[in-house]
Design a protein around this motif. Structure first.
Motif, PDB file in Angstrom:
ATOM      1  N   MET A   1       0.826  -1.208   0.000  1.00 30.11           N
ATOM      2  CA  MET A   1       0.000   0.000   0.000  1.00 30.11           C
ATOM      3  C   MET A   1       0.858   1.255   0.000  1.00 30.11           C
ATOM      4  O   MET A   1       0.545   2.244  -0.667  1.00 30.11           O
ATOM      5  N   GLN A   2       1.970   1.195   0.747  1.00 28.49           N
ATOM      6  CA  GLN A   2       2.852   2.353   0.794  1.00 28.49           C
ATOM      7  C   GLN A   2       3.409   2.684  -0.570  1.00 28.49           C
ATOM      8  O   GLN A   2       3.555   3.859  -0.927  1.00 28.49           O
ATOM      9  N   ARG A   3       3.720   1.626  -1.363  1.00 29.14           N
ATOM     10  CA  ARG A   3       4.234   1.856  -2.715  1.00 29.14           C
ATOM     11  C   ARG A   3       3.206   2.583  -3.577  1.00 29.14           C
ATOM     12  O   ARG A   3       3.527   3.490  -4.336  1.00 29.14           O
ATOM     13  N   ARG A   4       1.925   2.198  -3.440  1.00 29.45           N
ATOM     14  CA  ARG A   4       0.859   2.854  -4.198  1.00 29.45           C
ATOM     15  C   ARG A   4       0.707   4.316  -3.785  1.00 29.45           C
ATOM     16  O   ARG A   4       0.474   5.192  -4.614  1.00 29.45           O
ATOM     17  N   LEU A   5       0.826   4.567  -2.480  1.00 24.82           N
ATOM     18  CA  LEU A   5       0.687   5.940  -2.005  1.00 24.82           C
ATOM     19  C   LEU A   5       1.770   6.854  -2.541  1.00 24.82           C
ATOM     20  O   LEU A   5       1.577   8.074  -2.654  1.00 24.82           O
ATOM     21  N   ASN A   6       2.911   6.267  -2.908  1.00 18.85           N
ATOM     22  CA  ASN A   6       4.035   7.066  -3.419  1.00 18.85           C
ATOM     23  C   ASN A   6       3.959   7.306  -4.924  1.00 18.85           C
ATOM     24  O   ASN A   6       4.779   8.048  -5.477  1.00 18.85           O
ATOM     25  N   LEU A   7       3.007   6.661  -5.596  1.00 23.46           N
ATOM     26  CA  LEU A   7       2.887   6.852  -7.038  1.00 23.46           C
ATOM     27  C   LEU A   7       2.408   8.271  -7.344  1.00 23.46           C
ATOM     28  O   LEU A   7       1.564   8.821  -6.624  1.00 23.46           O
ATOM     29  N   PRO A   8       2.922   8.880  -8.414  1.00 17.21           N
ATOM     30  CA  PRO A   8       2.557  10.268  -8.751  1.00 17.21           C
ATOM     31  C   PRO A   8       1.059  10.503  -8.884  1.00 17.21           C
ATOM     32  O   PRO A   8       0.541  11.515  -8.421  1.00 17.21           O
ATOM     33  N   VAL A   9       0.317   9.562  -9.512  1.00 17.19           N
ATOM     34  CA  VAL A   9      -1.123   9.799  -9.710  1.00 17.19           C
ATOM     35  C   VAL A   9      -1.871   9.749  -8.388  1.00 17.19           C
ATOM     36  O   VAL A   9      -2.894  10.420  -8.210  1.00 17.19           O
ATOM     37  N   TYR A  10      -1.377   8.950  -7.461  1.00 12.01           N
ATOM     38  CA  TYR A  10      -2.058   8.812  -6.172  1.00 12.01           C
ATOM     39  C   TYR A  10      -2.066  10.134  -5.408  1.00 12.01           C
ATOM     40  O   TYR A  10      -3.032  10.466  -4.704  1.00 12.01           O
ATOM     41  N   ARG A  11      -0.984  10.870  -5.566  1.00 11.80           N
ATOM     42  CA  ARG A  11      -0.860  12.130  -4.834  1.00 11.80           C
ATOM     43  C   ARG A  11      -1.743  13.233  -5.420  1.00 11.80           C
ATOM     44  O   ARG A  11      -1.881  14.301  -4.827  1.00 11.80           O
ATOM     45  N   ARG A  12      -2.364  12.970  -6.608  1.00  8.29           N
ATOM     46  CA  ARG A  12      -3.192  14.010  -7.247  1.00  8.29           C
ATOM     47  C   ARG A  12      -4.612  13.508  -7.533  1.00  8.29           C
ATOM     48  O   ARG A  12      -5.277  13.966  -8.449  1.00  8.29           O
ATOM     49  N   PHE A  13      -5.066  12.564  -6.726  1.00  7.79           N
ATOM     50  CA  PHE A  13      -6.399  11.994  -6.915  1.00  7.79           C
ATOM     51  C   PHE A  13      -7.492  13.045  -6.859  1.00  7.79           C
ATOM     52  O   PHE A  13      -8.420  13.047  -7.671  1.00  7.79           O
ATOM     53  N   GLU A  14      -7.415  13.950  -5.899  1.00  8.25           N
ATOM     54  CA  GLU A  14      -8.475  14.944  -5.752  1.00  8.25           C
ATOM     55  C   GLU A  14      -8.565  15.846  -6.977  1.00  8.25           C
ATOM     56  O   GLU A  14      -9.665  16.178  -7.441  1.00  8.25           O
ATOM     57  N   GLU A  15      -7.414  16.256  -7.508  1.00 12.74           N
ATOM     58  CA  GLU A  15      -7.405  17.108  -8.704  1.00 12.74           C
ATOM     59  C   GLU A  15      -7.980  16.365  -9.905  1.00 12.74           C
ATOM     60  O   GLU A  15      -8.769  16.919 -10.676  1.00 12.74           O
ATOM     61  N   ILE A  16      -7.601  15.095 -10.035  1.00 14.83           N
ATOM     62  CA  ILE A  16      -8.096  14.286 -11.160  1.00 14.83           C
ATOM     63  C   ILE A  16      -9.603  14.113 -11.077  1.00 14.83           C
ATOM     64  O   ILE A  16     -10.323  14.273 -12.076  1.00 14.83           O
ATOM     65  N   LEU A  17     -10.107  13.811  -9.895  1.00 14.42           N
ATOM     66  CA  LEU A  17     -11.552  13.648  -9.737  1.00 14.42           C
ATOM     67  C   LEU A  17     -12.297  14.956  -9.979  1.00 14.42           C
ATOM     68  O   LEU A  17     -13.405  14.957 -10.529  1.00 14.42           O
ATOM     69  N   ASP A  18     -11.720  16.072  -9.592  1.00 14.04           N
ATOM     70  CA  ASP A  18     -12.355  17.362  -9.812  1.00 14.04           C
ATOM     71  C   ASP A  18     -12.521  17.640 -11.305  1.00 14.04           C
ATOM     72  O   ASP A  18     -13.594  18.071 -11.749  1.00 14.04           O
ATOM     73  N   VAL A  19     -11.466  17.372 -12.075  1.00  9.80           N
ATOM     74  CA  VAL A  19     -11.549  17.545 -13.532  1.00  9.80           C
ATOM     75  C   VAL A  19     -12.542  16.556 -14.133  1.00  9.80           C
ATOM     76  O   VAL A  19     -13.334  16.891 -15.020  1.00  9.80           O
ATOM     77  N   TYR A  20     -12.529  15.345 -13.624  1.00 10.48           N
ATOM     78  CA  TYR A  20     -13.435  14.299 -14.109  1.00 10.48           C
ATOM     79  C   TYR A  20     -14.900  14.676 -13.901  1.00 10.48           C
ATOM     80  O   TYR A  20     -15.738  14.497 -14.789  1.00 10.48           O
TER      81      TYR A  20
END
Length: 398
Positions: free
Chosen positions: A1-20
């Motif tokens: 899970m920690q590896r996933r949290l460090n992925l670039p897209v994971y750190r910008r989920f809120e921005e991606i969902l807002d655009v979506y």
């Protein structure tokens, strides 16, 4: 899970969902190993869960489709084929249970394109993610065009990736394949000069590959005006014309058989089906006879091998006739589902309707009479001769 949290897209989920949420279509680009192929589809699946609809993520290759589905299922801690699954030609892992249907489906581009023939508006899906769109495959080209058409009818269908000034989200994060999990060195198998001369983007496959398969798929999906199709990158008109001509020639494959040693018997049997002066009506006669016999055999619970024996005795290719039946039924279902045309039958004696249909279908094959049994094509003005076994031989038709 920690590896996933460090992925670039994971750190910008809120921005991606807002655009979506604010856009029906947007483009997402990122560096290699940013997590876009595994994390974004999962994010959208949970975001759309209440809708009861599925999220599709297309891939250009079969192997990537399966491996990404396995990876997503593993990360979610679910069995593959339940909440997460895949669809590729000849293989699938999806839930058959409508109450517990698969919510995230990885599939090849061709599979989703095939679904469009049965479901023009992709009504089973809340969102479609076209991954690896930069590769510019022919299947991707067709799929993007059909998605663009479908979102005009479905304002709720979300789509990532040719659309009218849609927003772009770029995620930074640029590791080469060497160096993903540990330090390494990347060796490039080309010179720096070759690298500097490379095009900025991949050339669309439709510009240099044969478009025969694309034209065939469009025709099968009911898109008759191929030249007017809204291509992402339109192929040369001559390529489309050549493909259409070649495919038409393929459809002229004979339903008759003429085995060695039985040529005269086969010709005599074929002549009994002739509908002078039209080879097309002769084909219709053969097909109608096959359909009547097929229905009678099935009502009598006779096996398909019995029908094959009948075809052999009458010098008919049973496989080709069955293929024609399946294609006719498919076209009929498409017309019924997508048009207001009422089905009707034309009498074999109604030559006017038949001639009208043939004139529309075979415009490119129009010819005018030269001399004897030689004709010339209207379009290219080149010599054309009748099939040696045509019922029109010796007729000198104008």
């Amino acid at each position: 899970m920690q590896r996933r949290l460090n992925l670039p897209v994971y750190r910008r989920f809120e921005e991606i969902l807002d655009v979506y949420h604010k856009n029906q279509v947007f483009v997402l680009s990122s560096e290699t190993v940013s997590g876009k192929s595994t994390q974004i589809p999962q994010l959208l699946m949970y975001d759309e869960y209440a809708s009861g609809l599925k999220v599709a993520c297309t891939q250009p290759r079969r192997l990537a489709t399966k491996s990404l589905a396995h990876r997503a299922a593993e990360e979610l801690g679910v069995d593959l084929g339940r909440k997460v699954g895949y669809l590729i030609g000849g293989d699938k892992a999806v839930s058959p249970d409508e109450d517990k249907k698969t919510r995230l489906v990885y599939m090849t581009e061709g599979v989703l394109f095939g679904h469009q023939a049965e479901n023009a508006d992709f009504s089973d899906y809340a969102c479609v993610v076209v991954d690896e769109a930069h590769e510019g495959t022919i299947e991707m080209d067709l799929l993007l065009a059909l998605l663009k058409k479908s979102i005009r009818n479905r304002r709720d269908l979300k789509f990532q990736d040719y659309f009218n000034d849609c927003p772009l989200v770029h995620i930074t994060g640029r590791m080469n394949r060497a160096g993903r999990t540990r330090d390494g060195v990347c060796y490039r198998f080309y010179t720096e000069e070759a690298f500097d001369n490379m095009p900025l983007s991949t050339e669309f496959a439709v510009s240099y590959q044969s478009v025969h398969s694309a034209v065939l798929r469009l025709l099968a999906a009911g898109h008759a005006k191929i030249l007017d199709f809204d291509w992402v990158e339109a192929p040369h008109p001559e390529s489309i014309s050549r493909a259409a001509q070649d495919l038409h020639d393929c459809t002229r494959r004979q339903i008759y058989t003429r085995p060695s040693g039985y040529e005269k018997v086969a010709d005599a049997t074929r002549s009994a089906l002739a509908a002078w002066p039209s080879d097309h009506l002769a084909l219709a006669n053969a097909f109608s006879m096959y359909m009547r016999k097929r229905e009678a055999y099935h009502e009598a619970n006779l096996t398909d091998s019995s029908l094959d024996d009948w075809c052999t005795q009458h010098f008919l290719d049973g496989a080709m006739l069955e293929q024609a039946r399946v294609l006719r039924d498919k076209v009929g279902r498409f017309i019924k589902r997508n048009t207001d045309l009422a089905p009707r039958r034309a009498s074999m004696q109604n030559r006017l309707d038949i001639h009208r249909a043939l004139a529309v279908t075979c415009t490119r094959l129009a010819v005018y009479h030269g001399s004897d049994d030689e004709y010339r094509t209207v379009r290219e003005n080149v010599a054309a001769r009748l099939d040696p076994h045509s019922s029109l031989i010796g007729g000198n038709y104008t």
